[in-house]
Design a protein around this motif. Structure first.
Motif, PDB file in Angstrom:
ATOM      1  N   TYR A 196       0.822  -1.218   0.000  1.00 40.38           N
ATOM      2  CA  TYR A 196       0.000   0.000   0.000  1.00 40.38           C
ATOM      3  C   TYR A 196       0.852   1.263   0.000  1.00 40.38           C
ATOM      4  N   GLN A 197       2.105   1.116  -0.472  1.00 43.92           N
ATOM      5  CA  GLN A 197       3.018   2.234  -0.689  1.00 43.92           C
ATOM      6  C   GLN A 197       3.327   3.002   0.591  1.00 43.92           C
ATOM      7  N   CYS A 198       3.395   2.273   1.707  1.00 43.13           N
ATOM      8  CA  CYS A 198       3.748   2.877   2.990  1.00 43.13           C
ATOM      9  C   CYS A 198       4.514   1.838   3.795  1.00 43.13           C
ATOM     10  N   GLY A 199       4.922   2.220   5.017  1.00 42.12           N
ATOM     11  CA  GLY A 199       5.540   1.255   5.897  1.00 42.12           C
ATOM     12  C   GLY A 199       4.521   0.227   6.351  1.00 42.12           C
ATOM     13  N   GLU A 200       4.991  -0.986   6.606  1.00 39.10           N
ATOM     14  CA  GLU A 200       4.088  -2.057   7.013  1.00 39.10           C
ATOM     15  C   GLU A 200       4.747  -2.842   8.143  1.00 39.10           C
ATOM     16  N   LEU A 201       4.161  -2.781   9.317  1.00 38.27           N
ATOM     17  CA  LEU A 201       4.647  -3.507  10.484  1.00 38.27           C
ATOM     18  C   LEU A 201       3.745  -4.707  10.726  1.00 38.27           C
ATOM     19  N   THR A 202       4.336  -5.900  10.777  1.00 41.70           N
ATOM     20  CA  THR A 202       3.568  -7.132  10.946  1.00 41.70           C
ATOM     21  C   THR A 202       4.047  -7.887  12.167  1.00 41.70           C
ATOM     22  N   LEU A 203       3.108  -8.323  12.999  1.00 39.70           N
ATOM     23  CA  LEU A 203       3.406  -9.155  14.155  1.00 39.70           C
ATOM     24  C   LEU A 203       2.805 -10.537  13.932  1.00 39.70           C
ATOM     25  N   LEU A 204       3.633 -11.565  14.166  1.00 43.74           N
ATOM     26  CA  LEU A 204       3.235 -12.958  14.026  1.00 43.74           C
ATOM     27  C   LEU A 204       3.664 -13.735  15.269  1.00 43.74           C
ATOM     28  N   ARG A 205       3.177 -14.919  15.417  1.00 43.50           N
ATOM     29  CA  ARG A 205       3.626 -15.781  16.509  1.00 43.50           C
ATOM     30  C   ARG A 205       5.141 -15.943  16.446  1.00 43.50           C
ATOM     31  N   ALA A 206       5.796 -16.023  17.581  1.00 45.29           N
ATOM     32  CA  ALA A 206       7.246 -16.203  17.616  1.00 45.29           C
ATOM     33  C   ALA A 206       7.645 -17.424  16.792  1.00 45.29           C
ATOM     34  N   GLY A 207       8.572 -17.228  15.862  1.00 39.13           N
ATOM     35  CA  GLY A 207       9.030 -18.308  15.001  1.00 39.13           C
ATOM     36  C   GLY A 207       8.202 -18.525  13.758  1.00 39.13           C
ATOM     37  N   CYS A 208       7.031 -17.875  13.667  1.00 41.74           N
ATOM     38  CA  CYS A 208       6.159 -18.059  12.506  1.00 41.74           C
ATOM     39  C   CYS A 208       6.686 -17.262  11.315  1.00 41.74           C
TER      40      CYS A 208
END
Length: 299
Positions: A196-208
């Motif tokens: 989407y032409q911006c910064g993208e912060l993603t959180l997932l399960r540890a190790g995923c």
């Protein structure tokens, strides 16, 4: 394109979508369609590994006539296609999801919550409209049919497991969150420029990650990772490319992505996927056929 060392038999081909399978204009070239069809005809299982949801991945899989489990949500979910049956899920622990949502809200950022549910009836959860960034407004318009706006109190106590937690914002603002996010018991990824032409912060399960999902899928299919070929272009592909038997980076990928791969193809504006399949899979398959062996080899 670089040439890697000889590889064992290639039975599973995993392709990232955005920046890899699709051109910069969001299309699949005829050359790529033909190469994927020929790989499938040679007996190779072809699948997709993406940060996308099932809904907007299934349409692409259908377009390519794929009938294989799809890796979704950056590796947090594997869904059988076209049935939509969940084969594998790896959601955030409830406490970590709540901590991540609380962190974003405390910083005045709109959380994009992707819950675990029926892949055929996906939802996207978020908060009050006043927290929307301009980029999220675009995202929410695209996914209007799946969008549910919840009050803050309900956001902080989701009643379903959370596959991914995402923030779409200016990258400089997201970078300020890095120390606090790193303190959480999760895996996280910050892209300077996402879809989407911006910064993208993603959180997932540890190790995923896509890498763990590829390993899980290969195990489900009884295929050794040494017999898997993967193609990708972005930071969320690094683990996948380094873990499989043959990881191939797109030509426009960063130096870090190329370093993780064993080979490099041309860019997604130059039919990079088709060229990679042709050079590292189909050419070997034809050679194998000429030697009276009905299998394909990654060279």
């Amino acid at each position: 394109m670089t040439t890697p060392p000889a590889q064992p038999t290639c039975k599973l081909l995993v392709i990232d979508i955005d920046g890899t399978l699709l051109t910069p204009g969001g299309e699949i070239t005829e050359g790529t369609r033909a190469a994927i069809a020929e790989a499938r005809a040679a007996g190779v299982i072809v699948t997709l590994a993406t940060a996308r949801r099932y809904g907007n991945t299934a349409s692409i899989a259908h377009e390519l006539a794929l009938a294989a489990p799809l890796i979704l949500y950056d590796g947090a979910l594997i869904v059988e296609h076209p049935s939509g049956r969940v084969l594998y899920s790896n959601p955030l622990p409830d406490q970590v999801a709540q901590q991540g949502i609380a962190l974003l809200l405390a910083e005045g950022l709109q959380p994009v919550i992707q819950p675990l549910g029926d892949p055929l009836h996906e939802e996207v959860w978020t908060g009050p409209v006043e927290l929307d960034s301009p980029w999220q407004q675009i995202y929410f318009t695209v996914h209007a049919a799946e969008l549910r706006r919840l009050p803050r109190e309900q956001l902080l106590k989701p009643d379903k497991a959370v596959l991914r937690l995402v923030a779409l914002e200016a990258p400089e603002r997201l970078r300020l969150l890095a120390p606090a996010v790193a303190a959480l018991d999760c895996s996280w990824l910050l892209l300077e420029r996402g879809n989407y032409q911006c910064g993208e912060l993603t959180l997932l399960r540890a190790g995923c990650s896509k890498a763990t999902a590829v390993a899980a899928l290969a195990d489900l299919l009884h295929i050794p990772l040494t017999e898997v070929m993967a193609i990708g272009d972005n930071e969320n592909d690094i683990g996948m490319l380094s873990r499989v038997g043959l990881g191939i980076a797109m030509g426009q990928a960063s130096a870090a992505v190329k370093q993780a791969a064993r080979a490099t193809t041309t860019s997604n504006s130059e039919d990079g996927v088709a060229r990679a399949i042709e050079r590292y899979l189909l050419r070997a398959a034809r050679t194998s056929d000429s030697n009276s062996r009905s299998r394909s080899t990654c060279l």
